[in-house]
Design an enzyme around this catalytic site. Structure first.
Site, mmCIF file in Angstrom:
data_model
loop_
_atom_site.group_PDB
_atom_site.id
_atom_site.type_symbol
_atom_site.label_atom_id
_atom_site.label_comp_id
_atom_site.label_asym_id
_atom_site.label_seq_id
_atom_site.Cartn_x
_atom_site.Cartn_y
_atom_site.Cartn_z
ATOM 1 N N HIS A 6 56.636 70.190 55.881
ATOM 2 C CA HIS A 6 57.783 71.082 55.642
ATOM 3 C C HIS A 6 57.519 72.033 54.469
ATOM 4 O O HIS A 6 58.287 72.066 53.490
ATOM 5 C CB HIS A 6 59.051 70.261 55.411
ATOM 6 C CG HIS A 6 60.317 71.024 55.668
ATOM 7 N ND1 HIS A 6 61.396 70.491 56.325
ATOM 8 C CD2 HIS A 6 60.676 72.303 55.359
ATOM 9 C CE1 HIS A 6 62.370 71.396 56.388
ATOM 10 N NE2 HIS A 6 61.954 72.510 55.800
ATOM 11 N N ARG A 45 63.127 73.385 62.512
ATOM 12 C CA ARG A 45 63.674 72.055 62.312
ATOM 13 C C ARG A 45 63.174 71.139 63.426
ATOM 14 O O ARG A 45 63.125 71.535 64.598
ATOM 15 C CB ARG A 45 65.211 72.086 62.351
ATOM 16 C CG ARG A 45 65.867 72.729 61.121
ATOM 17 C CD ARG A 45 65.643 71.929 59.841
ATOM 18 N NE ARG A 45 66.344 72.501 58.696
ATOM 19 C CZ ARG A 45 65.806 73.335 57.802
ATOM 20 N NH1 ARG A 45 64.537 73.700 57.911
ATOM 21 N NH2 ARG A 45 66.527 73.788 56.792
HETATM 22 P P1 NAP Z 1 68.637 83.559 60.806
HETATM 23 O O1 NAP Z 1 68.350 84.807 60.053
HETATM 24 O O2 NAP Z 1 70.018 83.030 60.835
HETATM 25 O O3 NAP Z 1 68.112 83.774 62.290
HETATM 26 C C1 NAP Z 1 68.350 82.859 63.305
HETATM 27 C C2 NAP Z 1 67.880 83.436 64.626
HETATM 28 O O4 NAP Z 1 68.073 82.445 65.641
HETATM 29 C C3 NAP Z 1 68.704 84.664 65.051
HETATM 30 O O5 NAP Z 1 67.887 85.599 65.709
HETATM 31 C C4 NAP Z 1 69.714 84.064 66.039
HETATM 32 O O6 NAP Z 1 70.170 84.967 67.020
HETATM 33 C C5 NAP Z 1 68.874 82.995 66.686
HETATM 34 N N1 NAP Z 1 69.735 81.975 67.283
HETATM 35 C C6 NAP Z 1 70.628 81.156 66.672
HETATM 36 N N2 NAP Z 1 71.251 80.376 67.564
HETATM 37 C C7 NAP Z 1 70.750 80.717 68.764
HETATM 38 C C8 NAP Z 1 71.011 80.285 70.087
HETATM 39 N N3 NAP Z 1 71.918 79.338 70.366
HETATM 40 N N4 NAP Z 1 70.316 80.869 71.097
HETATM 41 C C9 NAP Z 1 69.421 81.825 70.850
HETATM 42 N N5 NAP Z 1 69.111 82.285 69.601
HETATM 43 C C10 NAP Z 1 69.784 81.732 68.590
HETATM 44 O O7 NAP Z 1 67.724 82.370 60.261
HETATM 45 P P2 NAP Z 1 66.343 82.491 59.438
HETATM 46 O O8 NAP Z 1 66.607 82.814 58.028
HETATM 47 O O9 NAP Z 1 65.424 83.371 60.217
HETATM 48 O O10 NAP Z 1 65.850 80.976 59.495
HETATM 49 C C11 NAP Z 1 65.658 80.294 60.721
HETATM 50 C C12 NAP Z 1 65.496 78.811 60.451
HETATM 51 O O11 NAP Z 1 64.225 78.552 59.861
HETATM 52 C C13 NAP Z 1 66.466 78.208 59.433
HETATM 53 O O12 NAP Z 1 67.718 77.939 60.041
HETATM 54 C C14 NAP Z 1 65.757 76.959 58.999
HETATM 55 O O13 NAP Z 1 66.126 75.873 59.835
HETATM 56 C C15 NAP Z 1 64.292 77.277 59.236
HETATM 57 N N6 NAP Z 1 63.521 77.326 57.984
HETATM 58 C C16 NAP Z 1 62.472 76.469 57.837
HETATM 59 C C17 NAP Z 1 61.708 76.516 56.678
HETATM 60 C C18 NAP Z 1 60.523 75.632 56.519
HETATM 61 O O14 NAP Z 1 59.924 75.598 55.440
HETATM 62 N N7 NAP Z 1 60.078 74.956 57.535
HETATM 63 C C19 NAP Z 1 62.042 77.422 55.669
HETATM 64 C C20 NAP Z 1 63.122 78.263 55.847
HETATM 65 C C21 NAP Z 1 63.859 78.216 57.020
HETATM 66 P P3 NAP Z 1 71.036 86.264 66.625
HETATM 67 O O15 NAP Z 1 70.055 87.176 65.913
HETATM 68 O O16 NAP Z 1 71.476 86.808 67.915
HETATM 69 O O17 NAP Z 1 72.142 85.770 65.738
HETATM 70 C C1 GLV Z 2 63.933 75.146 54.336
HETATM 71 O O1 GLV Z 2 63.657 74.422 55.242
HETATM 72 C C2 GLV Z 2 65.040 76.051 54.344
HETATM 73 O O2 GLV Z 2 65.853 75.968 55.259
HETATM 74 O O3 GLV Z 2 65.137 76.871 53.414
#
Ligand code: NAP
Ligand code: GLV
Length: 308
Positions: A271, A223
């Site tokens: 994005h 983000r």
């Molecule tokens: P997730 O499974 O919830 O993983 C989030 C990771 O971030 C976890 O390892 C978490 O730690 C860590 N985290 C959260 N808050 C933190 C903090 N304050 N300090 C340190 N580490 C922290 O999320 P995900 O599915 O991997 O997705 C991550 C993000 O990618 C989404 O939230 C979204 O914004 C973004 N995204 C972007 C796209 C795009 O097309 N650009 C697509 C999909 C997603 P823990 O493991 O310890 O909980």
């Molecule tokens: C895309 O940015 C998602 O969060 O799935």
């Protein structure tokens, strides 16, 4: 059960409807419009209006048709009901492709060679030592862990940072705010896959960027609000960062007069690093609806207070 769909994303509501009705034949699936009776059990949403939640008082579950929930959680949602989100659903592989492309492109200087081509300049550069290009993954969740495993195959030293401690093969991991500076100091190419929450907004400011090994690359796939964009420009202009690959920015779509469009150190995509894939997403919705019916633990439930 009665499922209410409201999605303003890249998958059309027609495609969602067809996929969901085929996969959930015993259930009612309808597209939201203002003024529907408040008798729906589940809201399936991406970027919905506040009005949906103001009207639907019988909801038992909200399912976010994407990974990030920060926009959804900014609305006034009914208290006490579970909020679920897509977990991987084909996005981790897309992120791995994008991240490997960005990391290798920076390490092998493909951007530099593209500029040389534009000037008809045939000039090879000395090979670089991948040991000097440790890659750090910020956020080791569903997407970050997959990205770490993919990038690691190319032999870069790997670091990772998350809120709680993770053990990942071949990755030196750090946890919590107390280990953030150490993680950054051990990283030259930073791939960001954190959720946007109260704790992470603006986390990559000038001071944090200065902790990175110099001349590196920032790859933000999560983000735009995680990065202080004026500080990013300073880091690029001073050479603290050699490049930035940005799939996300604070204001989307990026305004036409924004400095990022024209900065020589910035590569932008709109994005698209990991898009929601309808078929994979529908499978997760089905699992969630079945779990709700059985009273079983709900897959992909987020912690509303923590914000992810
Ligand atoms: P997730 O499974 O919830 O993983 C989030 C990771 O971030 C976890 O390892 C978490 O730690 C860590 N985290 C959260 N808050 C933190 C903090 N304050 N300090 C340190 N580490 C922290 O999320 P995900 O599915 O991997 O997705 C991550 C993000 O990618 C989404 O939230 C979204 O914004 C973004 N995204 C972007 C796209 C795009 O097309 N650009 C697509 C999909 C997603 P823990 O493991 O310890 O909980
Ligand atoms: C895309 O940015 C998602 O969060 O799935």
């Amino acid at each position: 059960m009665k499922l209410l769909l409201c999605s303003r994303g890249s998958v059309s509501e027609r495609d969602w409807l067809d996929g969901l009705r085929a996969a959930l034949p015993g259930h009612v699936v309808a597209i939201w419009r203002p003024g529907l009776a408040a008798d729906f059990d589940v809201a399936l949403v991406w970027d919905p209006p506040q009005r949906l939640f103001d009207e639907q008082h019988a909801l038992k579950m909200i399912f976010n048709l994407g990974a990030g929930v920060e926009k959804l959680l900014a609305l006034r949602l009914p208290a006490g009901i579970p909020v679920l989100r897509l977990e991987d659903a084909g996005m981790a592989l897309q992120m791995a492709e994008y991240a490997c492309h960005a990391v290798i492109g920076f390490f092998r200087e493909f951007g530099v060679y593209r500029c040389q081509q534009a000037r008809a300049l045939w000039r090879p550069h000395a090979a670089r030592d991948r040991g000097d290009f440790p890659v750090g993954i910020m956020g080791l969740g569903a997407l970050g862990a997959r990205v770490a495993a993919a990038v690691r195959q190319f032999g870069f030293p790997m670091t990772g940072w998350s809120r709680s401690r993770h053990v990942l093969e071949g990755v030196r991991t750090y946890a919590g705010p107390g280990e953030l500076d150490e993680f950054l100091a051990a990283t030259r190419v930073l791939v960001v896959l954190l959720p946007l929450t109260a704790a992470t907004r603006g986390i990559l400011d000038g001071e944090r960027l200065r902790h990175l090994r110099g001349g590196g690359c920032l790859v933000n796939l999560a983000r735009g609000g995680l990065v202080v964009e004026d500080d990013l420009r300073d880091a690029l202009d001073t050479g603290q960062l050699g490049a930035a690959v940005l799939d996300v920015v604070a204001t989307e779509p990026l305004p036409a007069d924004h400095w990022m469009w024209r900065h020589p150190g910035v590569t932008l995509t709109p994005h698209i690093s990991a898009q929601t894939l309808c078929a994979d997403a529908v499978v997760q919705v089905v699992h969630a609806v079945e779990a709700l019916e059985r009273g079983a633990p709900l897959p992909g439930q987020i912690d509303r207070l923590r914000g992810y």
